[in-house]
Design a protein around this motif. Structure first.
Motif, short mmCIF file in Angstrom:
data_model
loop_
_atom_site.label_atom_id
_atom_site.label_comp_id
_atom_site.label_asym_id
_atom_site.label_seq_id
_atom_site.Cartn_x
_atom_site.Cartn_y
_atom_site.Cartn_z
N UNK A 227 11.01 -27.37 16.68
CA UNK A 227 9.70 -27.29 17.31
C UNK A 227 9.13 -25.87 17.19
N UNK A 228 7.85 -25.73 17.51
CA UNK A 228 7.20 -24.43 17.39
C UNK A 228 6.23 -24.14 18.54
N UNK A 229 6.17 -25.00 19.52
CA UNK A 229 5.28 -24.80 20.65
C UNK A 229 6.07 -24.32 21.87
N UNK A 230 5.48 -23.57 22.81
CA UNK A 230 4.10 -23.08 22.83
C UNK A 230 3.87 -21.84 21.97
N UNK A 231 4.98 -21.16 21.57
CA UNK A 231 4.88 -20.06 20.60
C UNK A 231 6.07 -20.20 19.65
N UNK A 232 5.93 -19.60 18.46
CA UNK A 232 7.05 -19.61 17.53
C UNK A 232 8.28 -19.01 18.21
N UNK A 233 9.42 -19.63 17.99
CA UNK A 233 10.62 -19.23 18.72
C UNK A 233 11.05 -17.80 18.40
N UNK A 234 10.86 -17.36 17.18
CA UNK A 234 11.22 -15.98 16.85
C UNK A 234 10.32 -15.01 17.60
N UNK A 235 9.07 -15.38 17.82
CA UNK A 235 8.17 -14.53 18.58
C UNK A 235 8.62 -14.46 20.04
N UNK A 236 9.11 -15.60 20.58
CA UNK A 236 9.64 -15.59 21.94
C UNK A 236 10.85 -14.68 22.04
#
Length: 332
Positions: free
Chosen positions: A74-83
């Protein structure tokens, strides 16, 4: 027969029975509903693996490329790498008290996503640089492993490595069982994905193509040779960068490509432009109940131009709501 021999014999019989059941299983994609998408996949695999057939493809040329964010997990609510980068900034904040009043760090620490968005791409690059540079590649790997072991998705409350798509795990296994070599080709950071790709997807590090920051070789303070991550961006593996990355790191044009957003359009175009049988697939996120429903106007995983081209060119559009029996693996 002694007890040990009897147990060994029982184990062998059980193993044969279990293996026979697996081999006899008629459905290689049990989490996929019967329909056009599943049929397209199975028929494509059948055609390219039928020796002597007009569409036979040698195993060495059975290259399948998959986007990661929104395609394999998944990629919501933000890209996981950004999290991960957000969480790293929070972890490092005590070392940099000035971040409390300095953008874009202030917005991250305050949970102000509107303020972070206002900082634009420059702000996001600053966040990524703070979280990803100035350390050795080994240290970065350790940080990612630690984060994946402890972090939980904000709404699903599951580890990020459980936010993978069960139907896609089955598809990867099915393709490899039929002589395909599976690659990740993603806009995500290559060193971030390589930490978990083998364990989660069965895709080894050398078959992961992604965006990369510059890395330099030098001696650590202790005199040990190390690779250090720099803040400079070296390669963006997104959009038109994906075919470039495929050419540079794989060296063969895929015969199957799977994406979910406009960032995958050029990879799908490049794949279908080759000679012989080709299969392009797009996941359309249509399931607001089990996952999320989004496409043309989404700031994350926008699917607009690729959807238009896919529909016009007869690419296989996978409707998550109707084509998948399950989205995520069962919870432990």
């Amino acid at each position: 027969m002694n007890v040990r021999a009897a147990l060994a014999a029982l184990f062998l019989v059980s193993s044969w029975a279990w293996n026979g059941a697996v081999l006899a299983q008629s459905d290689p994609l049990p989490s996929w509903n019967d329909g056009k998408a599943k049929t397209a996949i199975v028929e494509f695999v059948r055609r390219v693996t039928q020796e002597g057939g007009p569409n036979y493809v040698k195993p060495a040329e059975r290259i399948a490329t998959f986007d990661n964010d929104g395609t394999l997990w998944a990629e919501q609510p933000v890209y996981f790498q950004l999290q991960f980068a957000f969480d790293e900034v929070k972890r490092l904040a005590p070392l940099y008290p000035e971040w409390k009043s300095k953008e874009p760090y202030r917005s991250v620490l305050a949970g102000d996503m509107k303020g972070l968005a206002a900082s634009g791409e420059k702000g996001l690059l600053q966040i990524m640089a703070a979280a990803h540079s100035g350390i050795t590649t080994r240290e970065f790997e350790r940080l990612v492993v630690s984060w994946l072991n402890t972090a939980r998705h904000p709404t699903k409350k599951r580890p990020y490595t459980e936010m993978v798509y069960q139907p896609q795990l089955e598809l990867l296994t099915y393709l490899r069982a039929n002589g395909f070599k599976t690659f990740i080709v993603s806009g995500g950071g290559v060193e971030f994905m390589r930490v978990f790709a083998d364990k989660v997807y069965g895709i080894p590090p050398e078959q992961v193509v992604g965006s990369a920051g510059a890395v330099t070789f030098r001696l650590s303070p202790s005199g040990k040779p190390e690779l250090f991550k720099d803040a400079k961006v070296e390669f963006i593996d997104d959009g038109p960068g994906k075919p470039v990355g495929i050419n540079r790191f794989i060296g063969r044009r895929p015969i199957l490509a799977f994406g979910n957003s406009d960032g995958d359009l050029q990879m799908l175009q490049y794949t279908t432009a080759g000679d012989g049988p080709r299969l392009a697939l797009i996941i359309h996120h249509t399931d607001a109940e089990r996952e999320w429903a989004y496409d043309r106007k989404s700031p994350i995983g926008k699917l607009d131009k690729a959807l238009n081209e896919g529909q016009a060119n007869g690419w296989t559009i996978v409707d998550m709501k109707s084509d998948w029996k399950a989205v995520f693996p069962p919870e432990p």
